[in-house]
Design an enzyme around this catalytic site. Structure first.
Site, mmCIF file in Angstrom:
data_model
loop_
_atom_site.group_PDB
_atom_site.id
_atom_site.type_symbol
_atom_site.label_atom_id
_atom_site.label_comp_id
_atom_site.label_asym_id
_atom_site.label_seq_id
_atom_site.Cartn_x
_atom_site.Cartn_y
_atom_site.Cartn_z
ATOM 1 N N ASN A 51 43.782 36.607 45.899
ATOM 2 C CA ASN A 51 43.734 38.034 46.231
ATOM 3 C C ASN A 51 42.874 38.140 47.486
ATOM 4 O OD1 ASN A 51 43.334 40.743 46.450
ATOM 5 N ND2 ASN A 51 42.149 40.969 44.557
ATOM 6 N N GLY A 71 32.826 38.079 42.993
ATOM 7 C CA GLY A 71 32.131 37.967 44.271
ATOM 8 C C GLY A 71 30.639 37.734 44.124
ATOM 9 N N SER A 97 34.704 34.678 40.654
ATOM 10 C CA SER A 97 33.977 33.507 41.169
ATOM 11 C C SER A 97 34.637 32.178 40.786
ATOM 12 C CB SER A 97 32.509 33.530 40.720
ATOM 13 O OG SER A 97 31.859 34.664 41.277
ATOM 14 N N GLU A 107 37.988 46.773 41.787
ATOM 15 C CA GLU A 107 37.509 47.456 42.995
ATOM 16 C C GLU A 107 38.269 48.768 43.174
ATOM 17 O OE1 GLU A 107 38.097 44.054 45.458
ATOM 18 O OE2 GLU A 107 36.421 43.081 44.438
ATOM 19 N N HIS A 140 42.991 46.597 39.907
ATOM 20 C CA HIS A 140 41.854 45.733 40.231
ATOM 21 C C HIS A 140 40.557 46.532 40.076
ATOM 22 C CE1 HIS A 140 39.014 43.234 42.370
ATOM 23 N NE2 HIS A 140 39.845 42.234 42.126
ATOM 24 N N GLU A 167 39.223 39.939 34.532
ATOM 25 C CA GLU A 167 38.204 39.729 35.570
ATOM 26 C C GLU A 167 36.952 40.529 35.214
ATOM 27 O OE1 GLU A 167 40.254 38.553 39.568
ATOM 28 O OE2 GLU A 167 40.025 40.713 39.479
ATOM 29 N N LYS A 216 42.188 40.712 49.242
ATOM 30 C CA LYS A 216 41.445 41.977 49.385
ATOM 31 C C LYS A 216 41.584 42.475 50.838
ATOM 32 C CE LYS A 216 38.599 40.465 45.590
ATOM 33 N NZ LYS A 216 37.332 40.497 44.880
#
Ligand code: 13P
Length: 251
Positions: A9, A174, A213, A98, A96, A168, A11
């Site tokens: 991904n 991250g 991660s 985010e 997702h 996730e 992003k």
């Protein structure tokens, strides 16, 4: 038998020129993945989808990172499913964390988008996962169970047969603080059992990924878990060398 899936991904990273370079360099990797019965893919930004589709191997999965659920209309800044299909894109990452955090992507919105994707015979990669506060309050299963149930409520086993779900944990994205493989297995198993409760035996065909991660050094450990069918990878999917290492480490 579920095929392993390694999906990057990207992003909001990579210019189209950089995406092109990656796509060309990834061609032998797609071949290697195919020979080893692994599905390999990337999720570029909207602006690089056509470029990656054109320059990568035909065997490379190219996924959009979002879509709108309506076919067309007055939705400034949005991209519809027919627009993606015109470019041969038939995978879309949905929900997702985010987007849940910054763009108000609710379970209901995810549901609407997946309904439109299923109607178009496309593959959603439906992301679920708890925040750090929820993890610390031991609410992981409550939160993830609700995301799975509300996002997928009312669909049929035929609709969901190609679905991919990605667990996730938000606290591991991250941050370098990846969940242990025991946590990944426990929650991916829980996702599968929730899917079984909703849709029956098709749950054994639905791929459940871990993300957060994932690096070349830990990818194999995750994929050795019986209910972890692959990985959704952010940072470590951006450089071709690291992407190649991720793949080689799960062959
Ligand atoms: P990182 O691999 O950078 O933690 O990102 C995970 C992710 O959000 C993939 O969708």
């Amino acid at each position: 038998m579920r095929r392993k899936l390694l999906l990057g991904n990207w992003k909001m990273n990579k210019l189209a020129s950089e995406a092109k370079e990656f796509a060309i360099a990834s061609r032998p990797l797609a071949e290697l993945a195919k020979k080893n019965n692994i599905d390999l893919g990337v999720g570029p930004t909207y602006l690089s989808l056509a470029t990656v589709k054109e320059f990568a191997s035909k065997d490379m999965i190219v996924a959009a990172q979002n879509c709108h659920y309506k076919e067309s209309g007055a939705y400034t800044g949005e991209v519809s499913i027919p627009m993606l299909k015109e470019f041969g894109i038939d995978w879309v990452i949905i929900g997702h964390s985010e987007r849940r955090a910054y763009d108000n992507e609710t379970n209901q919105k995810c549901h609407d988008k997946m309904a439109a994707l299923f109607a178009n015979k496309m593959v959603p990669v439906y992301c679920v996962g708890e925040t750090l506060a929820e993890f610390e309050a031991l609410k992981t299963k409550e939160v993830v169970g609700k995301q799975v149930r509300e996002g997928l409520e009312g669909f049929t086993s035929e609709d969901v047969k190609d679905l991919v779900v990605a667990y996730e944990p938000v606290w591991s994205i991250g941050t370098g603080k990846n969940a242990s493989s025991a946590i990944a297995q426990d929650i991916c198993h829980f996702v599968r059992e929730t899917l079984r409760d909703m849709f029956g035996k098709v749950a054994d065909e639905i791929r459940v990924l871990y993300g957060g991660s994932v690096k070349p050094v830990n990818v194999k450990e995750y994929l050795s878990c019986p209910d972890v069918d692959g990985a959704l990878v952010g940072g470590a999917s951006l450089k071709i060398e690291s992407y190649e290492e991720l793949l080689r480490n799960i062959l």
